[in-house]
Every structure is written in structure tokens, then in C-alpha cells.
Design a protein around this motif. Structure first.
Motif, PDB file in Angstrom:
ATOM      1  N   GLU A 135      -5.563  -9.927   2.704  1.00  0.00           N
ATOM      2  CA  GLU A 135      -4.656 -10.895   1.538  1.00  0.00           C
ATOM      3  C   GLU A 135      -2.775 -10.197   2.082  1.00  0.00           C
ATOM      4  O   GLU A 135      -2.593 -11.376   1.518  1.00  0.00           O
ATOM      5  CB  GLU A 135      -4.753 -10.653   0.818  1.00  0.00           C
ATOM      6  CG  GLU A 135      -4.276 -11.190  -0.804  1.00  0.00           C
ATOM      7  CD  GLU A 135      -4.784 -10.468  -2.406  1.00  0.00           C
ATOM      8  OE1 GLU A 135      -3.942  -9.819  -3.400  1.00  0.00           O
ATOM      9  OE2 GLU A 135      -5.589 -10.438  -2.380  1.00  0.00           O
ATOM     10  N   LEU A 136      -2.832  -9.402   2.721  1.00  0.00           N
ATOM     11  CA  LEU A 136      -2.038  -8.253   2.826  1.00  0.00           C
ATOM     12  C   LEU A 136      -0.833  -9.845   4.471  1.00  0.00           C
ATOM     13  O   LEU A 136      -0.088  -9.589   3.895  1.00  0.00           O
ATOM     14  CB  LEU A 136      -1.366  -7.164   2.855  1.00  0.00           C
ATOM     15  CG  LEU A 136      -1.927  -6.529   1.527  1.00  0.00           C
ATOM     16  CD1 LEU A 136      -2.245  -5.223   2.389  1.00  0.00           C
ATOM     17  CD2 LEU A 136      -0.435  -6.050   1.438  1.00  0.00           C
ATOM     18  N   LYS A 137      -2.539  -9.788   5.246  1.00  0.00           N
ATOM     19  CA  LYS A 137      -2.315 -10.138   6.331  1.00  0.00           C
ATOM     20  C   LYS A 137      -1.529 -11.667   6.301  1.00  0.00           C
ATOM     21  O   LYS A 137      -0.617 -12.129   6.821  1.00  0.00           O
ATOM     22  CB  LYS A 137      -2.516 -10.039   7.158  1.00  0.00           C
ATOM     23  CG  LYS A 137      -2.974  -9.220   8.637  1.00  0.00           C
ATOM     24  CD  LYS A 137      -4.265  -8.861   8.733  1.00  0.00           C
ATOM     25  CE  LYS A 137      -5.310 -10.165  10.450  1.00  0.00           C
ATOM     26  NZ  LYS A 137      -6.052  -9.234  10.325  1.00  0.00           N
ATOM     27  N   GLU A 153       2.214 -11.837   4.866  1.00  0.00           N
ATOM     28  CA  GLU A 153       3.110 -11.532   5.683  1.00  0.00           C
ATOM     29  C   GLU A 153       3.419 -12.776   6.880  1.00  0.00           C
ATOM     30  O   GLU A 153       4.461 -13.264   6.705  1.00  0.00           O
ATOM     31  CB  GLU A 153       2.539 -10.649   7.149  1.00  0.00           C
ATOM     32  CG  GLU A 153       3.271  -9.615   6.460  1.00  0.00           C
ATOM     33  CD  GLU A 153       3.119  -8.341   7.701  1.00  0.00           C
ATOM     34  OE1 GLU A 153       2.564  -8.615   8.517  1.00  0.00           O
ATOM     35  OE2 GLU A 153       3.629  -7.317   7.127  1.00  0.00           O
TER      36      GLU A 153
END
Lengths: 121, 158
Positions: A107-109, A112
């Protein structure tokens, strides 16, 4: 609750805490060997190897037998089942945690990437 | 393909877990140090426990406190925080019997090798950690494993 902590388990974990002894077990898993063979393979003195084999033997992980003038070593008689069960339960906890962590990381990727695209636009 | 979690008992008092994540170290580190992210994964859904609060003051000397719905609390302090590469914290709810956890993040080719070590004050404390809380979880985790296999299989067919 199943009680995994017992004297046998202690002895084998202690025996397994040494890299040389783990190497010896791996070696014996492939084929029987004499203490002389093992000492040569691990580049140590006969006395040093005798000590290591002694620890493994007391833990029940290795058995030795004197044939003529040579002492051969092989795996056994105790299997590593209890140790494996203990480690497997510990592994399952972390595995489950890390599967969830994978999702958070993905999810963070994604975020970003989206943010990066917005900045470029 | 799922990355494999390996566990090795390094000594009577230390156990080491390793796993590779498909992301740079800064992202994995973020997931370990931001409470709102940390609480999403630290308690797997299958554990049947809920995290009521998660306070984390991630800096050397800072404290953390996790409180569960069942009234259980886990707490301790960070003894070392090096952004994106290393975290060390203590576990203090068990008094002197608590473990010290060290997590290192090593980035290689866009992936991160994570190594987590738990060092206990005694062999007995580590044995108890392996036989205590996890006992109740084995069955649920097996179910989760089965579910993941099923999901993996159906994804493979698609």
C-alpha cells in the motif's frame, strides 16, 4: 498445553547453537563418517571434533559405533521433531504477521507511485 | 510467490527470524515505526485479538505501549533507533524477564532483508515465549495458511 520444554529439548538446542555442530549434522545427514573424516572436513583436531561429537551424542542427535579401530558417527537416535514443532509455531506467528506487513508495504509503495506521478504532472 | 519466513534458534537465549520484503528499506522501516501502520499488521487478524491503542515514541530512549482489548498491555522502550536500518527495543511488562528485540533492515536491489533477533535473559524465558501465547494460535494460523494456499492456487489459475 503441550509441554515442549524438557531436558531433551534443552540439550539439543544447546547442541545446535554451535555452527560446527550444525555443520556436522548436515554432513552426517548426507552420509556416515568417522571422527577422523569429520575432523579433516572441519579442519580441526581430533580432540576438538571428539568434543563436538560428544555434545551431539549426549543430546541424542548423533550415535556412534566403534567398528574395529574406527568410530563411525551417524544421525540419531532422536529425531528433531520436538525442536521442529517449537520452531514451526514461532515461525507461524511471524509468518502471519509478515503477510499482513506485506500488505501495508504494498500500500505504501502504491501511494508513493501515485504521489510521484502527481508531482510530475 | 510468497517470501519465506525463516526461524533459527541461535543459542539457548536467542532466536532469529528473517524475511525479505519487496520494497526499499525506507518503506519497510516506515511500516515498523508509524503506529497507525504498525497496528495494521502486528496483530494478524487470525489472532482474534484487537489492539485498542498503540503508542510509539520511536527515538532512542522513547517508549512504546500496546494495549489489547483483553486488558493486556505490552510496553518497553527503544534503546536504539537508526532510521531505515536498525531498531532495538526492550520488553518490560515481564519485569527482569523481558527480551531485547533487534531489527535490522538491509536493502539490496530494491528489496529489504529483514533480520529480527529476540534475546532473552534466560533459556527458560525463551522456551516460555515459544510455548506460551503461540499455543492458542497454532490452529488459527494453520487455517490462515490453508486460506493462503487456496488464494495462491486460484490466483495461479486466473
Amino acid at each position: 498445553m503441550v509441554q515442549y520444554a524438557n531436558a531433551g529439548l534443552d540439550a539439543s538446542f544447546a547442541a545446535l547453537s554451535d555452527a560446527t555442530r550444525r555443520g556436522v549434522l548436515e554432513q552426517l545427514g548426507r552420509a556416515e563418517a568417522s571422527i577422523t573424516d569429520l575432523a579433516e572436513k572441519f579442519n580441526m583436531t581430533l580432540t576438538g571434533m571428539k568434543k563436538h561429537v560428544g555434545v551431539l551424542e549426549r543430546a541424542g542427535l548423533v550415535s556412534t559405533e566403534k567398528v574395529g579401530r574406527v568410530r563411525t558417527c551417524k544421525i540419531g537416535p532422536r529425531r528433531l521433531e520436538e525442536e521442529m514443532a517449537w520452531l514451526e509455531r514461532y515461525r507461524q506467528l511471524w509468518d502471519a504477521r509478515f503477510d499482513e506487513l506485506d500488505k501495508v508495504v504494498e500500500e505504501l509503495k502504491r501511494k508513493e507511485q501515485v504521489d510521484g506521478r502527481k508531482k510530475r504532472e | 510467490m510468497k517470501n519465506r519466513t525463516t526461524v533459527e534458534r541461535k543459542s539457548e537465549r536467542e532466536i532469529v527470524v528473517t524475511r525479505t520484503f519487496n520494497a526499499p528499506a525506507r518503506i519497510v522501516f516506515e511500516a515498523w515505526t508509524k503506529p497507525e501502520l504498525f497496528k495494521k499488521w502486528w496483530v494478524p487478524k487470525s489472532m482474534g485479538m484487537t489492539l485498542v491503542s498503540c503508542e510509539m515514541d520511536v527515538r532512542t530512549g522513547g517508549k512504546y505501549r500496546l494495549v489489547f482489548g483483553q486488558g493486556m498491555a505490552f510496553f518497553g522502550s527503544y534503546t536504539e533507533v537508526t532510521p531505515h536500518s536498525r531498531l532495538v527495543w526492550t520488553n518490560e511488562e515481564g519485569g527482569d524477564n523481558g527480551s531485547v528485540t533487534t531489527v535490522t533492515f538491509e536493502e539490496k536491489g530494491g528489496k529489504t532483508l529483514l533480520v529480527l533477533s529476540e534475546l532473552y535473559p534466560s533459556k527458560e524465558a525463551l522456551d516460555a515465549a515459544g510455548t506460551g501465547a503461540q499455543d492458542a494460535l497454532v490452529e488459527t494460523f494453520q487455517q490462515l495458511d490453508e486460506l493462503l494456499v487456496t488464494l495462491g492456487a486460484s490466483a495461479g489459475q486466473a
